[in-house]
Motif scaffolding. Structure first.
Motif, PDB file in Angstrom:
ATOM      1  N   SER A  51      18.292  -1.311  19.626  1.00 12.83           N
ATOM      2  CA  SER A  51      17.465  -1.203  18.435  1.00 12.83           C
ATOM      3  C   SER A  51      16.394  -2.276  18.544  1.00 12.83           C
ATOM      4  O   SER A  51      16.470  -3.159  19.414  1.00 12.83           O
ATOM      5  CB  SER A  51      18.304  -1.413  17.164  1.00 12.83           C
ATOM      6  OG  SER A  51      18.651  -2.780  17.021  1.00 12.83           O
ATOM      7  N   ARG A  71      21.046   6.276  15.776  1.00 14.64           N
ATOM      8  CA  ARG A  71      21.137   5.132  16.677  1.00 14.64           C
ATOM      9  C   ARG A  71      21.727   5.471  18.039  1.00 14.64           C
ATOM     10  O   ARG A  71      21.403   4.826  19.033  1.00 14.64           O
ATOM     11  CB  ARG A  71      21.950   4.016  16.012  1.00 14.64           C
ATOM     12  CG  ARG A  71      21.285   3.499  14.744  1.00 14.64           C
ATOM     13  CD  ARG A  71      22.158   2.475  14.028  1.00 14.64           C
ATOM     14  NE  ARG A  71      21.686   2.277  12.671  1.00 14.64           N
ATOM     15  CZ  ARG A  71      20.706   1.452  12.336  1.00 14.64           C
ATOM     16  NH1 ARG A  71      20.104   0.755  13.260  1.00 14.64           N
ATOM     17  NH2 ARG A  71      20.333   1.323  11.076  1.00 14.64           N
ATOM     18  N   ALA A 131      22.821  -2.182  18.643  1.00  9.20           N
ATOM     19  CA  ALA A 131      22.516  -0.838  18.151  1.00  9.20           C
ATOM     20  C   ALA A 131      22.676  -0.781  16.635  1.00  9.20           C
ATOM     21  O   ALA A 131      21.928  -0.093  15.934  1.00  9.20           O
ATOM     22  CB  ALA A 131      23.418   0.188  18.827  1.00  9.20           C
ATOM     23  N   TYR A 132      23.698  -1.488  16.117  1.00  7.52           N
ATOM     24  CA  TYR A 132      23.931  -1.591  14.671  1.00  7.52           C
ATOM     25  C   TYR A 132      23.821  -3.058  14.284  1.00  7.52           C
ATOM     26  O   TYR A 132      24.742  -3.842  14.505  1.00  7.52           O
ATOM     27  CB  TYR A 132      25.314  -1.045  14.314  1.00  7.52           C
ATOM     28  CG  TYR A 132      25.481   0.428  14.586  1.00  7.52           C
ATOM     29  CD1 TYR A 132      25.151   1.370  13.615  1.00  7.52           C
ATOM     30  CD2 TYR A 132      25.937   0.882  15.813  1.00  7.52           C
ATOM     31  CE1 TYR A 132      25.287   2.728  13.860  1.00  7.52           C
ATOM     32  CE2 TYR A 132      26.079   2.245  16.072  1.00  7.52           C
ATOM     33  CZ  TYR A 132      25.749   3.153  15.088  1.00  7.52           C
ATOM     34  OH  TYR A 132      25.877   4.494  15.346  1.00  7.52           O
ATOM     35  N   GLU A 174      21.137   5.087   8.490  1.00  2.78           N
ATOM     36  CA  GLU A 174      20.350   5.262   9.700  1.00  2.78           C
ATOM     37  C   GLU A 174      19.014   4.540   9.551  1.00  2.78           C
ATOM     38  O   GLU A 174      18.642   4.111   8.457  1.00  2.78           O
ATOM     39  CB  GLU A 174      20.133   6.756   9.952  1.00  2.78           C
ATOM     40  CG  GLU A 174      21.404   7.502  10.307  1.00  2.78           C
ATOM     41  CD  GLU A 174      21.991   7.077  11.645  1.00  2.78           C
ATOM     42  OE1 GLU A 174      21.281   6.411  12.420  1.00  2.78           O
ATOM     43  OE2 GLU A 174      23.159   7.417  11.906  1.00  2.78           O
ATOM     44  N   TYR A 199      11.594   1.743  15.844  1.00  8.29           N
ATOM     45  CA  TYR A 199      12.767   2.509  16.253  1.00  8.29           C
ATOM     46  C   TYR A 199      12.294   3.715  17.074  1.00  8.29           C
ATOM     47  O   TYR A 199      11.209   4.257  16.848  1.00  8.29           O
ATOM     48  CB  TYR A 199      13.556   3.001  15.040  1.00  8.29           C
ATOM     49  CG  TYR A 199      14.626   2.048  14.573  1.00  8.29           C
ATOM     50  CD1 TYR A 199      15.851   1.984  15.219  1.00  8.29           C
ATOM     51  CD2 TYR A 199      14.402   1.211  13.477  1.00  8.29           C
ATOM     52  CE1 TYR A 199      16.843   1.119  14.779  1.00  8.29           C
ATOM     53  CE2 TYR A 199      15.385   0.337  13.039  1.00  8.29           C
ATOM     54  CZ  TYR A 199      16.605   0.287  13.700  1.00  8.29           C
ATOM     55  OH  TYR A 199      17.576  -0.576  13.273  1.00  8.29           O
TER      56      TYR A 199
END
Length: 343
Positions: A136, A173, A60-61, A70, A168
């Motif tokens: 992501s 997120r 996700a990150y 973001e 995205y």
């Protein structure tokens, strides 16, 4: 050290063990406040380590900076994905959301043929690839190894040269949109079906007719692929779902999660479009199994469905790595090939 590196998790575990040892050692040597602070440190370190491990699974990150910035800020998706000799190119772009109001980054895979002399005069078919939640576009790259799969399938002739887009699906997120236009929130469906297509037509050598556009997604992204293909048959000709459910896992705000944004409801109550679906799931993944079987059972002509049930695999990246190559091959077989520019 990157946020999803194994060493980051190892460092977190070491910190938890040290803090736990310190708590036990100093328990009788400190007053209540000291004990409380050490206990709080153990809890914080344990929580942080679990969060890092979860992020390793979902990406996700994808980087430390992504914790602050973001997707709209243009965080890199391609870090750690070097080009392979003879393979395609991967780049990151920012898609302006003129229709949706969203400005989000997107990964773009350009096949090896795109940069050849023959490819310079061609317009290529397109596949949009949707990630799950949490997740992501980097999950496709880092966990599902999709670039290597695409290079191999195209080099060995099982896929035609195809541009693959990795957009995205949310401006935040940890906000699950299920690729819909949330009432009072982000208009993700509009971004994916209008803004992404407009960007690709303006900046990439791609075909713009529905015969050359397809969708694929895993988990929540599998629902996205089926739902958007059914809602926009004028734009997409085929879609592939890997462990997708037949309905969204969120409230959209207008009740459409039970009606027009629900695949099973659409197949029961609305005319079925001339679209081809590839629906794949594992028998031991109860939720996606039941939803996928509903889609297969409800399908009627002119809609066509190719079902693929695997005996086991759960709801996992290992399963989706296995599912991806044949799903991309199937999609390619249903998309029109590259064509020369009009003379």
């Amino acid at each position: 050290m990157s946020i999803d590196a194994p060493g980051t998790v190892a460092a977190g575990i070491a910190g938890v063990l040290l803090a736990t040892f310190a708590l036990a050692y100093f328990w009788d040597k400190r007053r209540l406040l000291g004990r409380m602070l050490l206990a709080a440190l153990v809890v914080v370190l344990l929580t942080a380590t679990c969060a890092v491990q979860l992020n390793r699974l979902t990406v996700a990150y994808p980087s430390w900076s992504a914790l602050v910035h973001e997707p709209a800020r243009g965080a890199s998706l391609s870090a750690g994905t070097p080009r392979r000799p003879g393979g395609g190119r991967f780049l990151t772009v920012t898609v302006p959301g003129r229709a949706s109001g969203l400005n989000l980054t997107m990964g773009v895979y350009l096949p090896a043929a795109y940069d050849t002399a023959a490819g310079a005069s061609l317009r290529f078919p397109v596949i949009e690839a949707f990630h799950g939640y949490p997740g992501s576009p980097s999950t496709w790259i880092r966990r599902l190894d999709v670039l290597r799969h695409l290079d191999r399938e195209m080099a060995e002739g099982r896929m035609a040269p195809t541009v693959v887009l990795f957009p995205y699906q949310t401006p935040r997120r940890l906000l699950d949109t299920e690729c819909t236009d949330i009432v009072g929130g982000p208009r993700t469906e509009t971004f994916l079906t209008q803004d992404v297509a407009a960007y690709a037509a303006a900046h990439l050598r791609v075909r713009t007719d529905r015969a050359a556009w397809g969708l694929i997604g895993y988990s929540a992204g599998g629902f996205c692929a089926m739902n958007l293909a059914l809602r926009h048959p004028e734009r997409y000709t085929a879609a592939a779902s890997l462990s997708g459910d037949s309905g969204p896992a969120i409230r959209i705000g207008d009740g459409s999660e039970h009606t027009t944004n629900n695949v099973a409801w659409r197949l029961r109550h609305l005319p079925q479009p001339r679209v081809a679906l590839y629906v794949s799931w594992a028998a031991d993944d109860v939720e996606s199994r039941d939803g996928s079987r509903d889609v297969v059972r409800l399908a009627r002509r002119p809609l066509s469905v190719n079902p693929v049930e695997l005996p086991r695999g759960g709801h996992s990246h290992a399963l989706w790595r296995r599912m991806s190559p044949p799903a991309f091959d199937w999609l390619s077989g249903h998309l029109a090939r590259g064509v020369p520019f009009p003379s």
